[in-house]
Design a protein around this motif. Structure first.
Motif, PDB file in Angstrom:
ATOM      1  N   GLU A   1     -27.336 -32.384  19.173  1.00 19.31           N
ATOM      2  CA  GLU A   1     -27.793 -31.350  20.093  1.00 19.31           C
ATOM      3  C   GLU A   1     -26.676 -30.382  20.425  1.00 19.31           C
ATOM      4  N   THR A   2     -25.439 -30.931  20.609  1.00 27.59           N
ATOM      5  CA  THR A   2     -24.347 -30.010  20.931  1.00 27.59           C
ATOM      6  C   THR A   2     -24.131 -29.070  19.754  1.00 27.59           C
ATOM      7  N   LEU A   3     -24.270 -29.600  18.537  1.00 28.19           N
ATOM      8  CA  LEU A   3     -24.102 -28.734  17.371  1.00 28.19           C
ATOM      9  C   LEU A   3     -25.111 -27.615  17.385  1.00 28.19           C
ATOM     10  N   VAL A   4     -26.357 -28.022  17.634  1.00 32.61           N
ATOM     11  CA  VAL A   4     -27.430 -27.053  17.527  1.00 32.61           C
ATOM     12  C   VAL A   4     -27.275 -25.979  18.580  1.00 32.61           C
ATOM     13  N   SER A   5     -26.726 -26.360  19.733  1.00 28.21           N
ATOM     14  CA  SER A   5     -26.702 -25.369  20.799  1.00 28.21           C
ATOM     15  C   SER A   5     -25.638 -24.323  20.542  1.00 28.21           C
ATOM     16  N   GLU A   6     -24.642 -24.630  19.707  1.00 28.76           N
ATOM     17  CA  GLU A   6     -23.684 -23.571  19.409  1.00 28.76           C
ATOM     18  C   GLU A   6     -24.319 -22.624  18.419  1.00 28.76           C
ATOM     19  N   ASP A   7     -23.742 -21.423  18.311  1.00 31.58           N
ATOM     20  CA  ASP A   7     -24.394 -20.470  17.416  1.00 31.58           C
ATOM     21  C   ASP A   7     -23.898 -20.632  16.000  1.00 31.58           C
ATOM     22  N   GLY A   8     -23.123 -21.656  15.759  1.00 30.03           N
ATOM     23  CA  GLY A   8     -22.715 -21.865  14.379  1.00 30.03           C
ATOM     24  C   GLY A   8     -21.328 -21.340  14.124  1.00 30.03           C
ATOM     25  N   SER A   9     -20.733 -20.649  15.091  1.00 34.07           N
ATOM     26  CA  SER A   9     -19.419 -20.087  14.811  1.00 34.07           C
ATOM     27  C   SER A   9     -18.336 -21.139  14.998  1.00 34.07           C
ATOM     28  N   GLY A  10     -18.455 -21.902  16.095  1.00 34.58           N
ATOM     29  CA  GLY A  10     -17.362 -22.823  16.403  1.00 34.58           C
ATOM     30  C   GLY A  10     -17.456 -24.151  15.675  1.00 34.58           C
ATOM     31  N   MET A  11     -18.365 -24.271  14.695  1.00 37.00           N
ATOM     32  CA  MET A  11     -18.556 -25.587  14.086  1.00 37.00           C
ATOM     33  C   MET A  11     -17.537 -25.822  12.991  1.00 37.00           C
ATOM     34  N   ASP A  12     -17.168 -27.087  12.815  1.00 36.35           N
ATOM     35  CA  ASP A  12     -16.319 -27.358  11.655  1.00 36.35           C
ATOM     36  C   ASP A  12     -17.221 -27.405  10.431  1.00 36.35           C
TER      37      ASP A  12
ATOM     38  N   ASN B   1     -29.790 -20.441   9.176  1.00 36.50           N
ATOM     39  CA  ASN B   1     -29.086 -21.566   8.569  1.00 36.50           C
ATOM     40  C   ASN B   1     -28.182 -22.268   9.567  1.00 36.50           C
ATOM     41  N   THR B   2     -28.010 -21.669  10.750  1.00 31.34           N
ATOM     42  CA  THR B   2     -27.057 -22.279  11.689  1.00 31.34           C
ATOM     43  C   THR B   2     -27.753 -22.891  12.887  1.00 31.34           C
ATOM     44  N   SER B   3     -29.044 -22.663  13.025  1.00 32.53           N
ATOM     45  CA  SER B   3     -29.713 -23.287  14.169  1.00 32.53           C
ATOM     46  C   SER B   3     -31.175 -23.491  13.813  1.00 32.53           C
ATOM     47  N   PHE B   4     -31.844 -24.304  14.622  1.00 33.79           N
ATOM     48  CA  PHE B   4     -33.261 -24.583  14.353  1.00 33.79           C
ATOM     49  C   PHE B   4     -34.085 -23.415  14.869  1.00 33.79           C
ATOM     50  N   ASP B   5     -34.822 -22.755  14.007  1.00 29.96           N
ATOM     51  CA  ASP B   5     -35.628 -21.624  14.452  1.00 29.96           C
ATOM     52  C   ASP B   5     -36.760 -21.421  13.461  1.00 29.96           C
ATOM     53  N   ILE B   6     -37.961 -21.859  13.846  1.00 25.05           N
ATOM     54  CA  ILE B   6     -39.086 -21.705  12.917  1.00 25.05           C
ATOM     55  C   ILE B   6     -39.968 -20.567  13.401  1.00 25.05           C
TER      56      ILE B   6
ATOM     57  N   ALA C   1     -27.856 -36.359   1.434  1.00 26.30           N
ATOM     58  CA  ALA C   1     -26.813 -35.439   1.872  1.00 26.30           C
ATOM     59  C   ALA C   1     -25.974 -35.024   0.675  1.00 26.30           C
ATOM     60  N   ASP C   2     -25.725 -35.976  -0.220  1.00 22.16           N
ATOM     61  CA  ASP C   2     -24.929 -35.600  -1.382  1.00 22.16           C
ATOM     62  C   ASP C   2     -25.697 -34.656  -2.286  1.00 22.16           C
ATOM     63  N   SER C   3     -26.968 -34.963  -2.492  1.00 19.83           N
ATOM     64  CA  SER C   3     -27.689 -34.211  -3.503  1.00 19.83           C
ATOM     65  C   SER C   3     -27.979 -32.787  -3.059  1.00 19.83           C
ATOM     66  N   THR C   4     -28.047 -32.554  -1.734  1.00 13.62           N
ATOM     67  CA  THR C   4     -28.469 -31.228  -1.326  1.00 13.62           C
ATOM     68  C   THR C   4     -27.350 -30.239  -1.540  1.00 13.62           C
ATOM     69  N   ASP C   5     -27.471 -29.468  -2.571  1.00 16.14           N
ATOM     70  CA  ASP C   5     -26.474 -28.475  -2.869  1.00 16.14           C
ATOM     71  C   ASP C   5     -27.058 -27.161  -2.404  1.00 16.14           C
TER      72      ASP C   5
ATOM     73  N   ARG D   1     -21.284 -27.931  10.031  1.00 17.39           N
ATOM     74  CA  ARG D   1     -22.120 -26.808   9.629  1.00 17.39           C
ATOM     75  C   ARG D   1     -22.996 -27.222   8.459  1.00 17.39           C
ATOM     76  N   GLU D   2     -22.428 -28.029   7.584  1.00 18.64           N
ATOM     77  CA  GLU D   2     -23.208 -28.463   6.426  1.00 18.64           C
ATOM     78  C   GLU D   2     -24.379 -29.330   6.891  1.00 18.64           C
ATOM     79  N   VAL D   3     -24.096 -30.202   7.874  1.00 20.36           N
ATOM     80  CA  VAL D   3     -25.163 -31.044   8.411  1.00 20.36           C
ATOM     81  C   VAL D   3     -26.319 -30.174   8.895  1.00 20.36           C
ATOM     82  N   VAL D   4     -25.978 -29.176   9.718  1.00 19.64           N
ATOM     83  CA  VAL D   4     -27.027 -28.330  10.291  1.00 19.64           C
ATOM     84  C   VAL D   4     -27.735 -27.565   9.189  1.00 19.64           C
ATOM     85  N   LEU D   5     -26.964 -27.081   8.226  1.00 19.59           N
ATOM     86  CA  LEU D   5     -27.562 -26.331   7.133  1.00 19.59           C
ATOM     87  C   LEU D   5     -28.591 -27.197   6.403  1.00 19.59           C
TER      88      LEU D   5
END
Length: 1388
Positions: free
Chosen positions: A778-789, A808-813, A710-714, A793-797
């Protein structure tokens, strides 16, 4: 109470829905090992319920197919809707001329038309076709629904009123009479016409099971039955006769009603007779040899005075005018009257499922010699191409495209609308498939004129019956870059898969063409419906989206982008830009080949969907691109015939699901990390130890790994570091398995490999706090990324980066299908994106090799997947997204598996499939050089080279044909296969087998050392009958049903008289009944939670809806009936179980084929229910049939054989045929030991069954020996305290006492001679109840006696658990629940 380990996974208390879906896909361990196509929850559940991206807000389009999306919420609303539909039926009285009025049960939804159908089928009114129904003197409209008719209510009287004939009505009448006369004649089924197919169940059950069961009960309990099976069914028998495959039905010896019924040569009536009402003339010869000429007039049928040579249309004297031809014939021919009546009696007695047409034609690869009888309708059909009054639709030919598209446009807001729509879509599709097949055969047989007759034959295109036909050759070098003819051959099936995928997504406003691919006589024909106006325009003008030259010129269109965008999420297609010839960038949302054309009807069509799914890099070598180490180690990339190899939709789904689980784990681990950091204000390292304390001992290594990453991922870092976070969860698992190649290299894991097929589970067990963290994630992922702290957001990113998500804000392959397409260029500003996409494709290719193939082999090892023949093997591969071109790789993988001995059956089926597919490839080109007159000689010659031990098979070229061939040299034959060549005759067996080995190497990259069929049979332990069946089914050959001597070295096995027919092999789309399927799934889920009653109701509801959409016959209905029968049986309703299972068997025979693996399964279930119903001899006959079919299809050495033999052995034990019983049970023991390992619980059970038979024979020593073996296994596996171990030890004591008692008696006899006082020994014939109990156990049905109170408690407990589960707190261990059924012992 009961646990059922068949069509449902054992209930898993703590499990997220995605996992459950996956486990469900394997269906416990019970019966459906053949895994039916799209049914029994295995076909779909694996493929559909995958969350792609934002877990919570799935789009409308997706929830349609998403198993989970309406599991509970949607269900109630559905049930409400259904109640509206199932209006209660009512009864009406029907009065037909000359019969008593009778009652008929009808439902308000029915059309008047359906009453017509019923009357034309009833024994006493079947000879009427031209009539109307009247209520109080008003004629009812045929197409009106009953509920819309005023005054029609309970008890109304409907009168059948004879109407005047027209030419069309007269023809329909004659046609119907002919169908009645032929109703018991199986020749249509043998010839593969009119959706008839074979069924043999009634021969083994002596008619309908229900009644015969009650009749036989009156006699003695154990009626004397002959239990000895024919020699070839006994264990160890080497002969595999073909003739028993189609036992002769005595009913089929048709009772002759007429000698001849044909159209007269005096047709059509001359003008002056037309004005007297003559419609047409018939010529009839009665059984009594009376020749008569009949006039069909508007008023009915009468005899006229014409003879063969003189025309005299005046009525004969007496003329007997009758409205129905049957009445007329009954008056002039006593034999007709008698035989017709008894024929109709027999017809009506047959089970309806033996008579109803199937939705798609099923062809039989064997047929007996059938006499060819005169048949006016058949002759007429052949010559009028049947378009005139086909399907009785006005306006002659059907506008297929209009019908296919209009049905798609029907409304679909509520359940009744959806049912109507799906029913219409299904009906049109099956009609279209039938018409397309007939047209394709006509094209290849040379009966259709080409629209470009000047071109050479391979380039010709055809139109027939409003369907467009093209041949699978590379015309105009269209595919030159992609592999020429090989690519042209593969493109149609790829295109069909694309049509299937877009059809399933079902976006409003986007249209695909009706598409059917037919392989016939070595040619591949694509049949498509015609876009209105396309034939008048040049293609260049009409294509407004996509490219007609593989990407040199590309155009786009706003409306198409909007429509295709709706499909991009479910199909995982990425919107992307490509460059056109002017270097402009063009936006696309599909591959470049996908063309958009707006038809004259204003609809937006897409066609050429051959690259809907991304390319398969394992079979597409690209210069300068390296595959992952794992792929390279297995010898990929490999050269393939063509460059159109693409990944299957199932693989894409599985890959995305795999990535989603990784994504959730990573997000969860990072969140725990953050939580840990919040909890402690101290430095990093103590924080970690602290979390491990609070969270119950998390492996600190894991958290540190996650921390570090987590630290190294810039955000500026590139792909290589974003691999690190993914490594954290992966490496943990893989280290729990012994890793072979040292530490896990990050790049390796990033390629989507899962080292252990158990992947997801272990991690979750090792981190108790993970569940909560996952929910957070899961709650994070279900939001569209706007309401995240920002932290979250960094976690999801980070997680998105790691798994290759496009957002970058949700899982979508999603995949870009144009990557690696020759000729497609991408704009410079998208190059980074293109790199990512390339990496994703490499990962998917690696995932197939490192994850899907091992998981398939693992499923075969634990017997959750049990292929029995080529078709079921292919299906097992496809379900996991593995293409058949990987067959060689799969076989090599099996070869290297340590447990290879337990996979022998799988390996053998794979080899047979590989050999027959290679032979099919060769046969295809072989047949193209054969002219029609030599077809049977050529096919028999090929089969001789392929299967016969006769070393110098010589082709028959009759001399007279050679003469005529010289004469016709000058004429250019225009049939596509019209070469004058006889090159086919020079094929030799050694050459053919050399070619097969070469083909195996070049296509499947599999090394086969074999110069002859006998070598192969010897080396791989194959059977020639199996090879014959597989090659015949794959190529459409139909052979004469007789015993073939393959092994004679003096004469070839086949002569040209043995080849009866060659059928088309047809691929088409199977439209689905979505609502019915959801009900089916919810029903399965309910049953699994222990609510049998509710489950049963839901499944009955599903059955109604399936019937509503598909009509009476369909594979999915078959699965539904099987599950219902199983539930009836468990709930103690044996007769009902018997009736449902009988339908399931009949349907499986008719829809899948008489020797399809699924049919074999159904026979076994039916045998069990017959036994429970006291019909022992029937149960035995059915089991012998199942065993015979199994021997034919895959031989004796197969895990499923153990189950059949245990069943047979138990039934024979029950009827006291001990020696016979032992033969079967000991064979079952051998097979179980081989495939399940000597220490398996299945083997313990087998030992116990054998011991019981020895006990009955009073051979106590052998009995003791076997029971000891069983006891040892139970003790080692289950421990001393387990009740199975205790039971076994009790039985051992009992046996020992018996043995001692017997010994005493013997000693007494030796000592005192004849005057010894002998203690009577207890010899017990086994009770039926005890036999039934064992039968239930081996078939995976276990009853647990529970009182009513227990049941109540159990229900309460289940509900409590569900609530807990919903709260995510269900952490208590599973032991406490009786539903878990620790006694699932015998089922392993």
């Amino acid at each position: 109470m009961v646990s059922k380990t068949d069509d449902i996974p054992a209930s898993v208390p703590d499990c997220n829905p995605v996992d459950l879906q996956r486990d469900g896909a394997q269906e416990g361990t019970g019966t459906s090992k053949g895994c039916l196509k799209e049914s029994c929850g295995c076909g779909h559940s694996a493929g559909t319920a995958m969350v792609n991206g934002d877990g919570a807000h799935t789009e409308e389009g997706e929830s349609k197919q998403d198993g989970n999306s309406e599991a509970d919420g949607g269900e109630d609303s559905n049930e409400q809707e259904v109640i509206v539909i199932q209006d209660t039926g009512f009864t009406v009285k029907i009065q037909a001329p000359g019969t008593e009025p009778f009652d008929l049960q009808v439902s308000p939804q029915e059309m008047v038309q359906e009453i017509h159908q019923v009357l034309m089928d009833r024994e006493d009114t079947c000879h009427r076709t031209c009539f109307s129904l009247q209520l109080d003197g008003n004629v009812l409209d045929n197409f009106a629904e009953l509920k819309s008719i005023e005054g029609l209510q309970e008890g109304s009287l409907l009168k059948v009123v004879e109407e005047p004939y027209t030419v069309r009505e007269a023809r329909i009448h004659v046609r119907h009479i002919r169908d009645l006369l032929k109703s018991l004649d199986p020749s249509d089924a043998y010839n593969g016409v009119d959706c008839n197919s074979l069924s043999f169940l009634s021969i083994f059950t002596d008619g309908d099971l229900g009644d015969s069961g009650k009749r036989k009960k009156k006699g003695t309990e154990l009626e004397q039955i002959d239990c000895t099976p024919p020699e070839h069914i006994l264990p160890g028998s080497k002969e595999r006769p073909l003739v028993p495959l189609q036992p002769q039905n005595k009913d089929w010896k048709p009772m002759q009603c007429l000698k001849v019924l044909t159209m007269s040569g005096w047709n059509p009536p001359p003008g002056n007779r037309k004005m007297h009402g003559d419609l047409m003339y018939l010529y009839i010869v009665t059984v009594e040899e009376r020749h008569v000429s009949v006039t069909a007039s508007t008023r009915g049928f009468y005899l006229n005075q014409s003879t063969t040579y003189t025309f005299s249309p005046k009525p004969a004297n007496p003329s007997f005018l009758s409205h129905s031809l049957v009445e007329l014939l009954s008056q002039i021919s006593p034999a007709f009257k008698k035989n017709f009546t008894s024929l109709q009696k027999k017809r009506v007695q047959r089970h309806p499922f033996e008579r109803i047409a199937t939705p798609f034609q099923v062809y039989s690869w064997t047929a007996p010699q059938v006499d060819h009888a005169m048949d006016c309708v058949r002759a007429e059909d052949a010559y009028t191409s049947r378009l005139g009054y086909e399907e009785h639709i006005p306006g002659q030919t059907r506008d297929w495209n209009e019908e296919l598209q209009t049905t798609r446009e029907l409304p679909r807001k509520n359940l009744p609308e959806r049912l109507l729509r799906e029913r219409a879509i299904f009906k049109v599709h099956s009609d279209f498939a039938a018409a397309a097949t007939r047209g394709a055969m006509a094209v290849i047989d040379g009966n259709v004129m080409a629209i470009n007759p000047g071109e050479e034959t391979r380039m010709q295109m055809f139109i027939w019956n409003n369907i467009f036909f093209s041949l699978g050759f590379d015309v105009r070098d269209h595919y030159r870059e992609l592999g020429g003819d090989a690519a042209a051959h593969a493109a149609p099936t790829n295109d069909l898969n694309g049509v299937r995928a877009y059809g399933a997504v079902d976006v409003e406003g986007l249209y695909t063409l009706g598409t059917v691919v037919v392989d016939y006589r070595g040619y591949r024909v694509t049949a498509q419906s015609i876009i209105p106006g396309i034939l008048e325009r040049e293609q260049e003008q009409s294509v407004i989206y996509g490219s007609i030259d593989f990407g040199k010129t590309v155009v786009s269109h706003g409306k198409y982008l909007e429509l295709l965008d709706k499909t991009s999420r479910p199909l995982k297609v990425q919107q992307h830009k490509v460059l056109n010839e002017k270097e402009e960038s063009v936006e696309l949302c599909s591959s470049v080949e996908c063309k958009g054309i707006i038809g004259n009807d204003g609809r937006h069509y897409i066609l050429d969907l051959l690259r809907t799914f991304p390319p398969d890099l394992n079979f597409l070598p690209v210069d300068g691109e390296e595959l992952s180490a794992e792929s390279q180690r297995q010898g990929f990339p490999r050269q393939h015939r063509h460059r159109l190899a693409c990944l299957r939709q199932e693989l894409i789904e599985a890959f995305v699901e795999h990535r989603y689980l990784l994504f959730m784990k990573m997000a969860a681990i990072q969140l725990m990390q953050q939580k840990a950091n919040k909890d402690s204000s101290k430095t990093d390292v103590p924080a970690i130890t602290e979390t491990s304390a609070t969270d119950g001992g998390v492996d600190s290594t894991q958290t540190t790994a996650a921390q570090a990453s987590a630290d190294s991922t810039d955000p500026t870092d590139n792909n290589s570091t974003s691999a690190a976070p993914q490594m954290a969860p992966e490496s943990e698992e893989s280290s729990s398995k012994p890793t072979t190649n040292g530490p896990v290299d990050p790049t390796g894991t990033q390629n989507g490999e899962c080292r252990s097929p158990l992947e997801g589970k272990e991690l979750e067990e090792s981190i108790p706090g993970l569940a909560q963290a996952k929910e957070l994630a899961e709650t994070l992922v279900s939001e569209d990324g706007s309401g995240m702290d920002p932290k979250s957001r960094e976690v999801v990113l980070n997680a998105c980066r790691a798994v290759g998500s496009i957002s970058n804000t949700s899982f979508d392959i999603r995949f870009n299908p144009d990557i690696f397409s020759p000729g497609v260029r991408f704009p410079d500003d998208t190059l980074e994106d293109v790199q990512k996409q390339k990496q994703l494709l490499k990962d998917a290719a690696a995932f197939l090799v490192t994850c899907q193939i091992p998981s398939l082999v693992k499923d075969c090892l634990d017997h959750s997947t049990l292929p029995m023949d080529g078709a079921t093997l292919t299906e097992a591969l496809h379900q996991r997204g593995i293409n058949v071109r990987y067959l060689g790789t799969v076989l090599e993988f099996v070869d290297k598996t340590p447990a290879k001995a337990q996979l022998e059956h799988f390996y053998r089926i794979g080899i047979v499939e590989l050999i027959t597919r290679c032979a099919k490839h060769i046969f295809r080109t072989y047949l193209q050089g054969v002219e029609l007159s030599a077809l049977s000689a050529a096919v028999s010659h090929f089969l001789n080279c392929f299967l016969s031990s006769f070393p110098d098979a010589v082709a028959h070229l009759p001399p007279d044909e050679l003469v005529s061939r010289r004469k016709s040299r000058k004429r250019r034959n225009r049939v596509p296969g019209g070469g004058d060549n006889t090159a086919w005759a020079s094929l030799t067996p050694s050459e053919l087998w050399k070619n097969i080995a070469t083909e195996a190497q070049s296509y499947y990259h599999f090394k086969m050392q074999c110069e002859s069929v006998d070598q192969v049979v010897e080396k791989y332990g194959l059977q020639k009958t199996t090879l014959l069946r597989e090659i015949s089914v794959k190529t459409g050959i139909q052979i004469l049903l007789k015993e073939y001597n393959f092994d004679s070295r003096h004469k070839p096995a086949f002569t040209e008289e043995d080849i009866l027919n060659i059928f088309p092999v047809v691929k088409h789309v199977n439209p689905k009944a979505s609502d019915a399927f959801h009900f089916f799934q919810s029903g399965q889920a309910k049953v699994q939670q222990g609510f049998l009653k509710e489950g049963c109701e839901l499944i009955n509801e599903a059955l109604n809806l399936f019937n509503n959409v598909y009509g009476a016959m369909h594979v999915e209905i078959c699965a539904c009936l099987r599950l219902l029968a199983r539930l009836n049986y468990i709930m103690g309703d044996h007769p009902e179980a018997l009736s449902n299972q009988q339908k399931a068997v009949l349907m499986s025979e008719r829809v899948l084929g008489i020797e399809h693996p699924n049919t074999i399964q159904e026979y076994m279930h039916l045998a069990l229910y017959c036994f429970a119903n006291g019909q022992l001899s029937t149960a035995l006959k059915l089991l012998y049939r199942a065993r015979y079919l199994m021997l034919l299809v895959c031989g004796e050495d197969h895990p499923e054989m153990a189950l059949i033999d245990s069943n047979i052995g138990l039934v024979l034990h029950g009827v006291m045929e001990y020696d016979l019983s032992l033969r079967f049970l000991e064979n079952a023991l051998t097979v179980n030991t081989k495939y399940h390992g000597a220490r398996s619980l299945k083997v313990a059970l087998s030992h116990h069954l054998v011991a019981r038979v020895y006990e009955s024979k009073a051979e106590f020593r052998s009995a003791l020996q076997h029971e000891k073996e069983g006891y040892t296994i139970y003790k080692n596996q289950m421990g001393e305290a387990h009740e199975k171990t205790k039971e076994s030890s009790e039985y051992l004591k009992y046996l020992t006492q018996q043995a001692v008692a017997l010994q005493r008696t013997m000693n007494e006899i030796y000592k005192n001679g004849s005057n010894a006082s002998i203690m009577p020994l207890k010899f017990t014939a086994p009770s039926m109840a005890s036999i039934l109990e064992q039968l239930n156990i081996i078939n995976g049905i276990i009853f647990i006696p529970l009182s009513q109170k227990d049941l109540e408690n159990l229900k309460a407990e289940v509900q409590r658990r569900q609530q807990l589960q919903e709260l995510g707190k269900s952490e208590e261990p599973a032991e406490s629940s009786p539903l878990e059924l620790e006694d699932k012992i015998p089922v392993d």
